[in-house]
Structure formats: C-alpha cells, structure tokens
Design an enzyme around this catalytic site. Structure first.
Site, mmCIF file in Angstrom:
data_model
loop_
_atom_site.group_PDB
_atom_site.id
_atom_site.type_symbol
_atom_site.label_atom_id
_atom_site.label_comp_id
_atom_site.label_asym_id
_atom_site.label_seq_id
_atom_site.Cartn_x
_atom_site.Cartn_y
_atom_site.Cartn_z
ATOM 1 C CE1 TYR A 85 -3.287 2.933 0.732
ATOM 2 C CE2 TYR A 85 -1.995 3.324 2.714
ATOM 3 C CZ TYR A 85 -2.955 3.722 1.809
ATOM 4 O OH TYR A 85 -3.596 4.930 1.986
ATOM 5 C CB SER A 167 -3.297 12.633 5.631
ATOM 6 O OG SER A 167 -4.390 12.162 4.890
ATOM 7 C CE1 TYR A 191 -6.807 13.723 -1.091
ATOM 8 C CE2 TYR A 191 -6.826 12.588 1.005
ATOM 9 C CZ TYR A 191 -6.278 12.786 -0.253
ATOM 10 O OH TYR A 191 -5.213 12.039 -0.652
ATOM 11 C CB THR A 217 -4.762 16.838 -1.750
ATOM 12 O OG1 THR A 217 -3.749 16.981 -0.761
ATOM 13 C CG2 THR A 217 -4.295 15.845 -2.807
ATOM 14 C CE LYS A 307 0.832 16.139 -1.400
ATOM 15 N NZ LYS A 307 0.031 14.968 -1.735
ATOM 16 C CG HIS A 331 -1.585 11.641 -4.543
ATOM 17 N ND1 HIS A 331 -2.545 12.529 -4.162
ATOM 18 C CD2 HIS A 331 -1.617 10.665 -3.612
ATOM 19 C CE1 HIS A 331 -3.142 12.096 -3.062
ATOM 20 N NE2 HIS A 331 -2.586 10.959 -2.696
ATOM 21 N NE ARG A 334 -0.264 6.480 -2.370
ATOM 22 C CZ ARG A 334 0.000 5.296 -1.836
ATOM 23 N NH1 ARG A 334 1.138 4.702 -2.111
ATOM 24 N NH2 ARG A 334 -0.843 4.709 -1.020
ATOM 25 C CG ASP A 362 5.005 15.538 -3.227
ATOM 26 O OD1 ASP A 362 4.744 15.193 -4.394
ATOM 27 O OD2 ASP A 362 4.126 15.609 -2.344
ATOM 28 C CG MET A 366 13.688 7.363 -3.347
ATOM 29 S SD MET A 366 12.930 6.426 -1.996
ATOM 30 C CE MET A 366 13.876 4.897 -2.099
HETATM 31 C C1 FMN Z 1 1.019 5.602 1.643
HETATM 32 C C2 FMN Z 1 0.747 6.964 1.131
HETATM 33 C C3 FMN Z 1 -0.384 7.644 1.529
HETATM 34 C C4 FMN Z 1 -0.646 8.931 1.045
HETATM 35 N N1 FMN Z 1 -1.746 9.614 1.487
HETATM 36 C C5 FMN Z 1 -1.946 10.887 1.094
HETATM 37 C C6 FMN Z 1 -3.013 11.652 1.634
HETATM 38 O O1 FMN Z 1 -3.764 11.189 2.479
HETATM 39 N N2 FMN Z 1 -3.163 12.926 1.185
HETATM 40 C C7 FMN Z 1 -2.329 13.476 0.251
HETATM 41 O O2 FMN Z 1 -2.507 14.638 -0.123
HETATM 42 N N3 FMN Z 1 -1.292 12.770 -0.258
HETATM 43 C C8 FMN Z 1 -1.082 11.515 0.145
HETATM 44 N N4 FMN Z 1 -0.012 10.818 -0.336
HETATM 45 C C9 FMN Z 1 0.919 11.467 -1.279
HETATM 46 C C10 FMN Z 1 2.039 12.168 -0.504
HETATM 47 O O3 FMN Z 1 1.558 13.269 0.193
HETATM 48 C C11 FMN Z 1 3.140 12.656 -1.442
HETATM 49 O O4 FMN Z 1 2.573 13.445 -2.453
HETATM 50 C C12 FMN Z 1 3.931 11.515 -2.081
HETATM 51 O O5 FMN Z 1 4.130 10.469 -1.163
HETATM 52 C C13 FMN Z 1 5.272 12.040 -2.563
HETATM 53 O O6 FMN Z 1 5.998 11.047 -3.208
HETATM 54 P P1 FMN Z 1 7.128 10.157 -2.492
HETATM 55 O O7 FMN Z 1 6.406 9.113 -1.725
HETATM 56 O O8 FMN Z 1 7.899 9.606 -3.637
HETATM 57 O O9 FMN Z 1 7.931 11.074 -1.607
HETATM 58 C C14 FMN Z 1 0.253 9.528 0.137
HETATM 59 C C15 FMN Z 1 1.411 8.848 -0.254
HETATM 60 C C16 FMN Z 1 1.667 7.580 0.237
HETATM 61 C C17 FMN Z 1 2.933 6.879 -0.169
#
Ligand code: FMN
Length: 435
Positions: A85, A167, A191, A217, A307, A331, A334, A362, A366
């Site tokens: 996940y 979040s 959100y 977001t 964002k 994101h 994702r 973002d 890494m």
């Molecule tokens: C497991 C997970 C959950 C996330 N949940 C949210 C969220 O609830 N709200 C949101 O705006 N972004 C969410 N994101 C995106 C992150 O805020 C961010 O944009 C992203 O992780 C950046 O990429 P990176 O993981 O390569 O650093 C999530 C990312 C991951 C990996």
C-alpha cells in the site's frame, strides 16, 4: 677521421621485456615481499571482535546508510499488504519510476575552491523557518504501516525543526497530533468532500489546534488504480484471513503492535470499512473547481497551499486564486499513471512564478541529493512521503529520525561538494538535466 669499427661500437640489441639479464636476476627482493611467520604483536591490533548488538530498533536502523536500506528493512518487517500500500503506485507504476529516475538523470555541476567548512540547511517556507529544506508529506492511514504512525512523524519533525503535514485520512486526530507535537510546525492536508459542513468543521479544528498551513489536495477527483492493493485484497482495516495470519507468522512484531494498540480508524472521517479506492470514490468530490478554491481562501485565514499541481497553467491559476504556495506533485505516482514529472515541470514553473509564490515539490525523493537538485532547479521547499514511511516501518520513531538524519547528511554533503554553503546559493547552474 676514419670510421671506427671496434666491437664496443657495434649496435646493442634493443631492450625488450624478454629474458632477464644476469644483472636483473640478481636484484634484491624487498623485505616486504618475503613471506614470514605472523607475529602475535602484529595480529593484536587487527583483532576487533565486538559483542553482538541487541536487536533494538535503534541498532537496526543505524545500519541503514540510505533510504533504500530503510526500505529493505521495512519490507522484511511489514505485512505485504501494508508494505505494498505504501510502496506501490497506480497502474503500471510508470509515474513513480520516472519520477525517481528524473533525479538520477541529472548531473551536478560543482564549484571548487570555495570555503564550505560550514553549511546551513535552514530555509524559510510559507512565512516561517524550517531547519531543513524538506518536510513530511501528508500520508493516510499511517498507523497501519507501523503503530506509532502520525505520532512518530510529527514528533520527529518537531525535534528536527521541520514541518509535518497531517492527512485528512490520518489515523491520529488533529488535536492528538497537536498535543503530541505542541512545538512543532504542523500543517493540515484537506480533501474537500461533498459535505462542505464536514470540511469546515475540520478546517476550524485545525485552526484552533494551531496548524499554520492548510494544504488542499486537488489530484484525487477519483481514486487512482493501485493494482497492488487490488491484488493483495487490501482493505481498511486489514482483514484477518488465512493469508494475513500466515503473513503474521513471520512479521510477529508488526502484528503484536497492531493488536495491542488502539484499533485503527480514520481520525477525521467517520468509521469506514472497505477498500481505499472505494473510500476515495465515495467521499471525495469530482465536481471541484477553482470556485471551491476561492471559497476555501475565504474561510481559511492561515497559509493556503494547493497540492497536486501538474501544469504551468494550473500553477498560475492556483496563485491567481489566492494560494500562498503550490506543491508540484503527482501524489507519488498514486493517481494518474504517466503523469507529468514534478522535477521536469519545475524549471518552467519557476521561470514564471519564483518569488511570487512558494514552490514546493514532492514525488520520487529518495536522498538528500534529490532535495538539493530540486532546490537548485527552483523549488523553495520539498516534501517526502515514502522516504519517511520506510523509516517508520523499519523502526517506528527512531526510523523516522534516521530518515531525517540521512536526508540531512546527504543534502549537506552534496551542497559542500557543489561548493555551496546556503540553500539560497543553489541555482539552476548547479544542475544539468540529462537526455
Ligand atoms: C502511503 C501513502 C499515503 C498517502 N496519502 C496521502 C493523503 O492522504 N493525502 C495526500 O494529499 N497525499 C497523500 N499521499 C501522497 C504524498 O503526500 C506525497 O505526495 C507523495 O508520497 C510524494 O511522493 P514520495 O512518496 O515519492 O515522496 C500519500 C502517499 C503515500 C505513499
């Protein structure tokens, strides 16, 4: 003068690497090359056997020298569904792969003969300071990755003097995080969903609890297709099935933590049971427009950040509609697969908006070197998502501390090797994008 023809004037054979002459055979073999019997006095300094270290979280994460090392530890210790996940992305995961590659496909251009004996990583973002040029991105359901979840993230951020973003899908409440990290710089990610009263309630709670920034977001009109979750049958909360019970047998620490702490729940949303995609699709509002941003600008008095900006046009519009900052983000790959890569978008956005809004980036970070590259190409600040979650899964709070320490050390070293002492000195001359 007559020509001399005596034997000592005959031409000598040319020297070759062939058979040694009698004089070179007699050359002395250096003492250092002669074999000898080892002496106890020579061996003593080589004997450095240490007592084995206890398998504590601190010792475990101390062995990680990179975020990839933390990821490897995290993978061993976390049930597959929860790890995937976090680690996974949408569809073929092309966006995430490309985003990470974008930080590899560049060349730093160092300056030499500068005094870089001290380096300062501090910077200002959204009207206040941060000790390091990166903060923690909002991530949902963080206590599922490791039971310390949002508390570990916010407290580690507080200690490091960097912003932490909670979040809307967090598993700790707005008030609990504020109480856990009362001196931290806490931001709240929103959100916006169909029920505006619910959104207002959250915004007001964040304001009362002292959160200085609201990050809305905007890249989740619908849920991305995260196929690892589908394949793993990932549900929230995780279901106990024959598969997960088997998984538990070799990740006992995670399950022990999970079963002996407060049950997982979304702290800002009503109790929910089902897949993440169903949750996003049922709660979030695909009808959102820039008018909703105007509305948000009116109701939120603190700093407002948008964002999920993925084009120059939207970056410009977000600023026109009152955003104090934008996050160039897809994101973490994702949502849309084959989405624009933030690092590639950055120079164009910076050319137009640098100095007019805070540009945050973002996705794919890494290492500390990645942070430095983004700053050089025009970002004012960066956020890390998975890098922090890998640390969390590897060792709870100490793992998050280790993530921050690694990123900070790597960023400082990269800046010194670039001949740069301050974040403000970084500029596009320091980076050449390859290809
Ligand atoms: C497991 C997970 C959950 C996330 N949940 C949210 C969220 O609830 N709200 C949101 O705006 N972004 C969410 N994101 C995106 C992150 O805020 C961010 O944009 C992203 O992780 C950046 O990429 P990176 O993981 O390569 O650093 C999530 C990312 C991951 C990996």
């Amino acid at each position: 003068m007559t020509e001399q023809t005596s034997a000592d004037q005959q031409p000598q054979p040319a020297r070759t690497g062939a058979a040694p002459t009698s004089s070179s055979a007699a050359a002395k073999v250096p003492d250092a090359l002669r074999r000898r019997i080892p002496k106890a006095a020579d061996l003593a300094p080589l004997m450095q056997f240490k007592a084995p270290k206890l398998p504590t979280a601190r010792n475990r994460v101390a062995k990680a020298n990179t975020i990839a090392d933390l990821r490897a530890i995290a993978k061993r210790r976390t049930p597959k569904a929860a790890f995937d996940y976090t680690d996974g992305a949408a569809e073929e995961e092309i966006t995430l792969t490309r985003a990470r590659d974008s930080f590899k496909d560049l060349e730093f251009r160092p300056g030499v003969l500068r005094d870089v004996s001290t380096v300062n990583l501090g910077t200002d973002v959204l009207g206040a300071s941060s000790a390091l040029p990166f903060g923690i991105a909002p991530t949902g359901f963080t206590r599922m990755m490791q039971s310390e979840g949002e508390y570990a993230g916010s407290q580690a951020a507080q200690e490091a003097g960097i912003p932490y973003t909670l979040s809307t899908m967090g598993t700790a409440s707005i008030e609990d995080v504020a109480a856990a990290a009362p001196n931290g710089r806490n931001w709240f990610q929103l959100y916006l969903w169909t029920d505006r009263d619910k959104s207002i309630e959250l915004i007001n709670r964040a304001a009362v609890a002292g959160y200085d920034t609201l990050m809305v977001t905007v890249d989740t009109s619908v849920a991305g297709a995260r196929l690892r979750d589908v394949r793993n049958g990932m549900t929230i909360p995780p279901a106990l099935t024959a598969k997960t019970v088997l998984d538990a047998s070799y990740r006992p620490a995670w399950w022990f933590n999970f079963l002996t702490h407060e049950p997982l729940a979304f702290a800002s949303l009503s109790r929910y049971s089902g897949t993440v995609a169903d949750l996003i699709n049922s709660m979030f509002d695909p009808t959102l427009t820039y008018q909703d941003l105007d509305w948000l600008r009116e109701v939120w008095k603190g700093k407002l950040v948008v964002k999920g900006i993925q084009t120059v046009d939207d970056a410009r519009k977000a600023v026109e509609h009152g955003a104090d900052g934008i996050v160039l983000s897809n994101h973490g790959g994702r949502q849309l697969d084959r989405a624009p890569i933030p690092l590639h978008l950055l120079p164009e956005v910076a050319a137009e908006l640098k100095g007019k809004t805070d540009i945050i980036l973002d996705t794919g970070i890494m290492s500390g070197g990645d942070v430095v590259a983004a700053l050089a190409l025009g970002a004012d600040f960066t956020l890390v998502g998975r890098a922090y979650l890998y640390g969390l899964m590897a060792g709870g709070r100490t793992g998050v501390d280790r993530t921050i320490e690694l990123l900070a050390t790597q960023a400082a070293r990269t800046m010194q090797l670039l001949g740069v002492k301050n974040v403000a000195e970084l500029n596009p001359e320091h980076v050449r994008l390859l290809g």
